[in-house]
Write an enzyme that holds these catalytic residues in place. Sequence first.
Site, PDB file in Angstrom:
ATOM      1  N   GLY A 184       0.717  -1.841   0.056  1.00 43.27           N
ATOM      2  CA  GLY A 184       0.096   0.037  -0.116  1.00 43.27           C
ATOM      3  C   GLY A 184       0.677   1.501   0.111  1.00 43.27           C
ATOM      4  O   GLY A 184      -0.001   2.159  -0.047  1.00 43.27           O
ATOM      5  N   LYS A 185       1.974   1.525  -0.146  1.00 42.23           N
ATOM      6  CA  LYS A 185       2.988   2.311   0.151  1.00 42.23           C
ATOM      7  C   LYS A 185       3.160   3.334  -1.385  1.00 42.23           C
ATOM      8  O   LYS A 185       3.042   2.413  -2.538  1.00 42.23           O
ATOM      9  CB  LYS A 185       4.071   2.465   0.210  1.00 42.23           C
ATOM     10  CG  LYS A 185       4.347   1.145   2.158  1.00 42.23           C
ATOM     11  CD  LYS A 185       4.211   2.744   2.799  1.00 42.23           C
ATOM     12  CE  LYS A 185       3.539   1.789   4.426  1.00 42.23           C
ATOM     13  NZ  LYS A 185       4.825   1.680   4.968  1.00 42.23           N
ATOM     14  N   ASN A 186       3.409   4.128  -0.975  1.00 47.04           N
ATOM     15  CA  ASN A 186       3.379   4.761  -2.342  1.00 47.04           C
ATOM     16  C   ASN A 186       4.895   4.468  -3.693  1.00 47.04           C
ATOM     17  O   ASN A 186       3.394   4.308  -5.062  1.00 47.04           O
ATOM     18  CB  ASN A 186       3.820   6.408  -2.503  1.00 47.04           C
ATOM     19  CG  ASN A 186       3.113   7.311  -1.644  1.00 47.04           C
ATOM     20  OD1 ASN A 186       2.429   6.601  -0.787  1.00 47.04           O
ATOM     21  ND2 ASN A 186       3.237   8.018  -1.918  1.00 47.04           N
TER      22      ASN A 186
END
Length: 368
Positions: A184-186
């Site tokens: 879910g990180k950038n």
Amino acid sequence: MIPMLDLKAQYASLKPEIDAAVLRVLASAQYVLGDEVEQFEREFADYCGVRHAIAVNSGTSALHLALLALGCGPGDEIITVPFTFVATVSSICYTGARPVFVDVEHSTLTMDPERLEAAITPRTKAIVPVHIYGQMANMDAIQTIAARHGLPIVEDACQAHGAEFRGSRAGSFGAAGCFSFYPGKNLGACGEGGIAVTNDDRHAKTLRMLRDWGQEQRYHHVLKGYNYRMDGIQGAILRVKLRHLEEWTEARRAHAARYTSLLGGMRHIRLPHADALRRHVYHIYAIRTGDRDSLQRALLAEGVQTGLHYPIPVHLQPAHADLGYAVGDFPVSETAAREVLSLPIYPEMTGHQVEQVVRAVEREAYVA
């Protein structure tokens, strides 16, 4: 339903590139580390503006090894903040050192430099500021204090891929900077992953040994190391995604600007801080409201998913009760934990979806 994020949409937009990258690794049989990981390390180091990047299996592992590379261990104290994901503190505990907390600023929710110096003791070994939600801490002030006391900084940049302070990228300020590639990180892997970056040749060598059983060369174990290596498939996928990161970041920033414009007239809602010193990359768009839980329930009923990042500060988590902190010790962090609510934000989100979220908030009678 408007989701908090849409990983399926991201994969669909990159499917031919990602599938080709995965098949390339399968054909090479370089499943652990290997050429794809090495190339990703070079590319990510260039992206951050540093000399070295050492890929590992999670952001937590990156923090753990960065602290070990600085010589942190039992008897030492490491200063960080209580308003963060628990992994920041766990990585300190893994070294045998003791976490020491300072509160965060009310505006940015990052380390408050005015409270930092009072926490430094003769046992302090390092300072770990957290670049929360995609916004960097005040590195000018933190670096000045660290230099005055001869202390290294390890940046927890796990939510701050591409964030900047005075034009320099996250990860380039401290003795090391650590990033997570949780999906879910950038910049997210298709599984777990992390990386530590540094300009120090000695630290880089130590980090490379520590992630791979402490080996200087095969079966020559110089240090007591760990199995923290990155998989070849994750390295290949991250190389694909890194090429799109700036485009995604600008999409996030555009959505955040739209949120800020539309929510700006609403009472009882505090918007994320932004200023000219920082490039905020909006891993999270977190508003604050005194009636957070009611608003979250109402939005879900209207088909809008939201998140809580983070509802219990680390000093009040049962797992860390042994540190001896109590309610009231860090009032800014405790207030933020009661108030923050993360609205949906991801590159593939449409302007129409942003407006739908805003209208759902408006219908809950928060308009000024």
